[in-house]
Design a protein around this motif. Structure first.
Motif, PDB file in Angstrom:
ATOM      1  N   THR A  94     -23.780 -44.523  30.140  1.00 33.92           N
ATOM      2  CA  THR A  94     -24.805 -43.518  29.870  1.00 33.92           C
ATOM      3  C   THR A  94     -26.203 -44.079  30.060  1.00 33.92           C
ATOM      4  O   THR A  94     -27.023 -43.486  30.761  1.00 33.92           O
ATOM      5  N   TRP A  95     -26.515 -45.220  29.438  1.00 30.63           N
ATOM      6  CA  TRP A  95     -27.891 -45.724  29.548  1.00 30.63           C
ATOM      7  C   TRP A  95     -28.221 -46.117  30.976  1.00 30.63           C
ATOM      8  O   TRP A  95     -29.333 -45.891  31.454  1.00 30.63           O
ATOM      9  N   GLN A  96     -27.258 -46.667  31.679  1.00 23.76           N
ATOM     10  CA  GLN A  96     -27.506 -47.043  33.069  1.00 23.76           C
ATOM     11  C   GLN A  96     -27.683 -45.809  33.957  1.00 23.76           C
ATOM     12  O   GLN A  96     -28.561 -45.762  34.811  1.00 23.76           O
ATOM     13  N   GLY A  97     -26.882 -44.789  33.699  1.00 27.02           N
ATOM     14  CA  GLY A  97     -26.958 -43.562  34.479  1.00 27.02           C
ATOM     15  C   GLY A  97     -28.219 -42.761  34.228  1.00 27.02           C
ATOM     16  O   GLY A  97     -28.640 -41.975  35.078  1.00 27.02           O
ATOM     17  N   ARG A  98     -28.826 -42.954  33.074  1.00 24.70           N
ATOM     18  CA  ARG A  98     -30.043 -42.210  32.734  1.00 24.70           C
ATOM     19  C   ARG A  98     -31.320 -43.002  32.978  1.00 24.70           C
ATOM     20  O   ARG A  98     -32.400 -42.538  32.661  1.00 24.70           O
ATOM     21  N   GLY A  99     -31.192 -44.180  33.521  1.00 27.60           N
ATOM     22  CA  GLY A  99     -32.371 -44.941  33.926  1.00 27.60           C
ATOM     23  C   GLY A  99     -33.063 -45.741  32.841  1.00 27.60           C
ATOM     24  O   GLY A  99     -34.211 -46.147  33.015  1.00 27.60           O
ATOM     25  N   PHE A 100     -32.393 -46.012  31.735  1.00 30.89           N
ATOM     26  CA  PHE A 100     -32.982 -46.877  30.715  1.00 30.89           C
ATOM     27  C   PHE A 100     -32.923 -48.322  31.198  1.00 30.89           C
ATOM     28  O   PHE A 100     -32.067 -48.691  31.996  1.00 30.89           O
ATOM     29  N   ASN A 101     -33.825 -49.155  30.705  1.00 25.63           N
ATOM     30  CA  ASN A 101     -33.878 -50.548  31.122  1.00 25.63           C
ATOM     31  C   ASN A 101     -32.833 -51.425  30.436  1.00 25.63           C
ATOM     32  O   ASN A 101     -32.499 -52.489  30.943  1.00 25.63           O
ATOM     33  N   SER A 102     -32.364 -50.977  29.273  1.00 22.42           N
ATOM     34  CA  SER A 102     -31.391 -51.790  28.530  1.00 22.42           C
ATOM     35  C   SER A 102     -30.618 -50.917  27.553  1.00 22.42           C
ATOM     36  O   SER A 102     -31.017 -49.801  27.236  1.00 22.42           O
ATOM     37  N   ARG A 103     -29.525 -51.475  27.070  1.00 27.86           N
ATOM     38  CA  ARG A 103     -28.728 -50.818  26.038  1.00 27.86           C
ATOM     39  C   ARG A 103     -29.569 -50.613  24.784  1.00 27.86           C
ATOM     40  O   ARG A 103     -29.544 -49.542  24.170  1.00 27.86           O
ATOM     41  N   SER A 104     -30.322 -51.642  24.387  1.00 33.42           N
ATOM     42  CA  SER A 104     -31.146 -51.546  23.171  1.00 33.42           C
ATOM     43  C   SER A 104     -32.184 -50.437  23.282  1.00 33.42           C
ATOM     44  O   SER A 104     -32.412 -49.684  22.330  1.00 33.42           O
TER      45      SER A 104
ATOM     46  N   PHE B  50     -32.015 -47.732  25.069  1.00 32.48           N
ATOM     47  CA  PHE B  50     -31.306 -46.467  24.967  1.00 32.48           C
ATOM     48  C   PHE B  50     -30.926 -46.149  23.516  1.00 32.48           C
ATOM     49  O   PHE B  50     -31.117 -45.028  23.046  1.00 32.48           O
ATOM     50  N   ILE B  51     -30.411 -47.120  22.792  1.00 31.08           N
ATOM     51  CA  ILE B  51     -30.000 -46.897  21.405  1.00 31.08           C
ATOM     52  C   ILE B  51     -31.211 -46.576  20.534  1.00 31.08           C
ATOM     53  O   ILE B  51     -31.177 -45.663  19.712  1.00 31.08           O
ATOM     54  N   ARG B  52     -32.322 -47.312  20.713  1.00 32.71           N
ATOM     55  CA  ARG B  52     -33.547 -47.008  19.953  1.00 32.71           C
ATOM     56  C   ARG B  52     -34.025 -45.592  20.241  1.00 32.71           C
ATOM     57  O   ARG B  52     -34.356 -44.833  19.330  1.00 32.71           O
ATOM     58  N   TYR B  53     -34.054 -45.216  21.518  1.00 31.78           N
ATOM     59  CA  TYR B  53     -34.482 -43.875  21.908  1.00 31.78           C
ATOM     60  C   TYR B  53     -33.591 -42.814  21.262  1.00 31.78           C
ATOM     61  O   TYR B  53     -34.073 -41.827  20.705  1.00 31.78           O
ATOM     62  N   THR B  54     -32.281 -43.025  21.329  1.00 33.67           N
ATOM     63  CA  THR B  54     -31.324 -42.054  20.789  1.00 33.67           C
ATOM     64  C   THR B  54     -31.462 -41.920  19.277  1.00 33.67           C
ATOM     65  O   THR B  54     -31.472 -40.804  18.744  1.00 33.67           O
ATOM     66  N   LEU B  55     -31.617 -43.031  18.576  1.00 35.33           N
ATOM     67  CA  LEU B  55     -31.770 -42.986  17.125  1.00 35.33           C
ATOM     68  C   LEU B  55     -33.098 -42.330  16.733  1.00 35.33           C
ATOM     69  O   LEU B  55     -33.148 -41.513  15.808  1.00 35.33           O
ATOM     70  N   ARG B  56     -34.169 -42.674  17.436  1.00 38.14           N
ATOM     71  CA  ARG B  56     -35.478 -42.064  17.156  1.00 38.14           C
ATOM     72  C   ARG B  56     -35.412 -40.552  17.367  1.00 38.14           C
ATOM     73  O   ARG B  56     -35.895 -39.771  16.553  1.00 38.14           O
ATOM     74  N   ASP B  57     -34.774 -40.134  18.446  1.00 32.59           N
ATOM     75  CA  ASP B  57     -34.632 -38.717  18.747  1.00 32.59           C
ATOM     76  C   ASP B  57     -33.821 -38.007  17.664  1.00 32.59           C
ATOM     77  O   ASP B  57     -34.167 -36.899  17.236  1.00 32.59           O
ATOM     78  N   ALA B  58     -32.758 -38.643  17.186  1.00 30.12           N
ATOM     79  CA  ALA B  58     -31.921 -38.040  16.148  1.00 30.12           C
ATOM     80  C   ALA B  58     -32.677 -37.888  14.834  1.00 30.12           C
ATOM     81  O   ALA B  58     -32.482 -36.917  14.100  1.00 30.12           O
ATOM     82  N   VAL B  59     -33.560 -38.828  14.523  1.00 34.81           N
ATOM     83  CA  VAL B  59     -34.334 -38.764  13.285  1.00 34.81           C
ATOM     84  C   VAL B  59     -35.451 -37.727  13.400  1.00 34.81           C
ATOM     85  O   VAL B  59     -35.676 -36.927  12.491  1.00 34.81           O
ATOM     86  N   GLU B  60     -36.141 -37.708  14.531  1.00 34.81           N
ATOM     87  CA  GLU B  60     -37.270 -36.798  14.709  1.00 34.81           C
ATOM     88  C   GLU B  60     -36.836 -35.364  14.958  1.00 34.81           C
ATOM     89  O   GLU B  60     -37.531 -34.427  14.582  1.00 34.81           O
ATOM     90  N   PHE B  61     -35.708 -35.170  15.604  1.00 34.11           N
ATOM     91  CA  PHE B  61     -35.241 -33.834  15.967  1.00 34.11           C
ATOM     92  C   PHE B  61     -33.777 -33.668  15.583  1.00 34.11           C
ATOM     93  O   PHE B  61     -32.899 -33.684  16.450  1.00 34.11           O
TER      94      PHE B  61
END
Length: 93
Positions: A32-42, A44-55
């Motif tokens: 998923t993270w590679q397919g969506r153009g993130f630079n690293s697993r970390s 992607f996970i930070r982005y996903t967690l931040r998104d889940a908390v904010e929205f």
């Protein structure tokens, strides 16, 4: 958890968090993270967690209610606010 300060400009410290997941789930995360153009697993996970908390997402009951409302709108079985006030006996409050 280990803690490391990265900046001295008053920003929050970076904290390392360890958690366990299955190898097959990790493979899905990596795809998923590679397919969506993130630079690293970390990243992607930070982005996903931040998104889940904010929205936070809707729970199942809220999604079912939204789908039912969408169906009513498409089928033309909704009523105007004036019709609802008259039917349920509420004023223009």
């Amino acid at each position: 958890m280990s803690k490391a300060t990265t900046d001295s400009d008053g920003e929050d410290d970076i904290v390392t968090v360890n958690f366990k997941i299955t190898e097959s789930f990790l493979e899905e995360i990596d795809d998923t993270w590679q397919g969506r153009g993130f630079n690293s697993r970390s990243e992607f996970i930070r982005y996903t967690l931040r998104d889940a908390v904010e929205f936070p997402t809707f729970d199942r009951d809220e999604l079912i209610a939204l789908l039912a409302a969408e169906t009513d709108i498409r089928e033309g079985t909704t009523m105007s606010a004036d019709e609802a006030r008259e039917r349920f006996g509420t004023g223009n409050e």
